[in-house]
Write an enzyme that holds these catalytic residues in place. Structure first.
Site, PDB file in Angstrom:
ATOM      1  N   ASP A  39       0.750  -1.574  -0.064  1.00  0.00           N
ATOM      2  CA  ASP A  39      -0.146   0.282   0.432  1.00  0.00           C
ATOM      3  C   ASP A  39       1.155   1.017   0.018  1.00  0.00           C
ATOM      4  OD1 ASP A  39      -3.235   0.758   1.093  1.00  0.00           O
ATOM      5  OD2 ASP A  39      -1.705   1.908   1.228  1.00  0.00           O
ATOM      6  N   GLY A 101     -15.701   2.670   4.145  1.00  0.00           N
ATOM      7  CA  GLY A 101     -14.145   3.241   4.224  1.00  0.00           C
ATOM      8  C   GLY A 101     -13.689   2.760   2.812  1.00  0.00           C
ATOM      9  N   HIS A 108     -10.282  -5.317  -3.219  1.00  0.00           N
ATOM     10  CA  HIS A 108      -8.999  -5.268  -2.708  1.00  0.00           C
ATOM     11  C   HIS A 108      -9.122  -5.422  -1.058  1.00  0.00           C
ATOM     12  CE1 HIS A 108      -9.527  -1.085  -2.070  1.00  0.00           C
ATOM     13  NE2 HIS A 108      -9.253  -1.189  -1.724  1.00  0.00           N
ATOM     14  N   LEU A 109      -8.048  -6.259  -0.938  1.00  0.00           N
ATOM     15  CA  LEU A 109      -8.284  -6.614   0.752  1.00  0.00           C
ATOM     16  C   LEU A 109      -6.571  -6.229   1.260  1.00  0.00           C
ATOM     17  CD1 LEU A 109      -9.690  -9.852  -0.457  1.00  0.00           C
ATOM     18  CD2 LEU A 109      -7.946 -11.291   0.723  1.00  0.00           C
TER      19      LEU A 109
HETATM   20  P1  5GP Z   1      -9.780   1.792   0.297  1.00  0.00           P
HETATM   21  O1  5GP Z   1      -9.384   3.083   0.990  1.00  0.00           O
HETATM   22  O2  5GP Z   1     -10.210   2.296  -1.151  1.00  0.00           O
HETATM   23  O3  5GP Z   1      -9.826  -0.065   1.466  1.00  0.00           O
HETATM   24  O4  5GP Z   1      -7.980   1.077   0.291  1.00  0.00           O
HETATM   25  C1  5GP Z   1      -6.819   1.366  -0.971  1.00  0.00           C
HETATM   26  C2  5GP Z   1      -5.806   1.760  -0.558  1.00  0.00           C
HETATM   27  O5  5GP Z   1      -4.913   1.759  -1.291  1.00  0.00           O
HETATM   28  C3  5GP Z   1      -5.678   2.658   0.518  1.00  0.00           C
HETATM   29  O6  5GP Z   1      -4.768   1.789   1.832  1.00  0.00           O
HETATM   30  C4  5GP Z   1      -4.470   3.654  -0.522  1.00  0.00           C
HETATM   31  O7  5GP Z   1      -3.530   3.940   0.324  1.00  0.00           O
HETATM   32  C5  5GP Z   1      -4.118   2.905  -1.332  1.00  0.00           C
HETATM   33  N1  5GP Z   1      -4.178   3.366  -2.528  1.00  0.00           N
HETATM   34  C6  5GP Z   1      -3.957   4.489  -3.602  1.00  0.00           C
HETATM   35  N2  5GP Z   1      -2.943   4.974  -4.301  1.00  0.00           N
HETATM   36  C7  5GP Z   1      -2.258   3.635  -4.558  1.00  0.00           C
HETATM   37  C8  5GP Z   1      -1.088   3.544  -5.277  1.00  0.00           C
HETATM   38  O8  5GP Z   1      -1.817   4.546  -6.060  1.00  0.00           O
HETATM   39  N3  5GP Z   1      -0.343   3.000  -5.405  1.00  0.00           N
HETATM   40  C9  5GP Z   1      -0.738   1.568  -3.993  1.00  0.00           C
HETATM   41  N4  5GP Z   1       0.282   0.848  -3.632  1.00  0.00           N
HETATM   42  N5  5GP Z   1      -1.410   1.844  -3.242  1.00  0.00           N
HETATM   43  C10 5GP Z   1      -2.905   3.196  -3.544  1.00  0.00           C
END
Ligand code: 5GP
Ligand code: ZN
Length: 122
Positions: A39, A101, A108-109
């Site tokens: 992440d 959130g 994704h996990l």
């Molecule tokens: P969510 O909030 O949808 O559960 O998780 C999305 C995750 O994707 C977040 O923890 C955020 O830090 C991560 N993320 C967002 N953009 C990128 C990116 O460009 N590359 C990577 N490796 N992670 C990302």
């Protein structure tokens, strides 16, 4: 005529771009169904994301036809956790929708480890 896949890669989806290699990510894991990478904004000493290659927006869109894919995400997480030596435990999180959130609409996990996790989550 070319048959359309049931879930075509979404051209404006960040994680589809990572799957395609258009946005770089350090792939610590990959198999036929999914890839795993760190992440960008880690919330624990180990914080990896495991995503299906196929675009599914969230668990809210998951159907019985996705069972094998969903299972493979969990077993990939378990394999990665062993490779990362998270022997004291870890947490797998799947944020879904606004209240969950979720910020990236490609299922994704989150695999979080290397520190004690609190309960209930915030
Ligand atoms: P969510 O909030 O949808 O559960 O998780 C999305 C995750 O994707 C977040 O923890 C955020 O830090 C991560 N993320 C967002 N953009 C990128 C990116 O460009 N590359 C990577 N490796 N992670 C990302
Ligand atoms: Zn996507």
């Amino acid at each position: 005529m070319k048959t359309q896949p049931s879930h075509p890669a979404s051209s404006d989806c960040l994680f589809c771009k990572i799957v395609a290699g258009d946005i770089p990510a350090n792939r610590v894991y990959e198999d036929e169904f999914c890839i795993g990478f760190p992440d960008i904004n880690p919330q624990a000493p180990t914080h990896l994301l495991i995503i299906p290659r196929q675009h599914i927006a969230s668990t809210a869109k998951a159907e019985a036809e996705h069972s094998a894919l969903l299972g493979s995400l969990m077993s990939a997480a378990a394999k990665i956790a062993r490779a990362e030596k998270l022997s004291k435990g870890y947490r797998i999180v799947v944020n879904t929708g606004e209240d969950g959130g979720q910020t990236v609409n490609h299922l994704h996990l989150h695999l979080l480890g290397g520190r004690h996790m609190n309960w209930p989550p915030g």
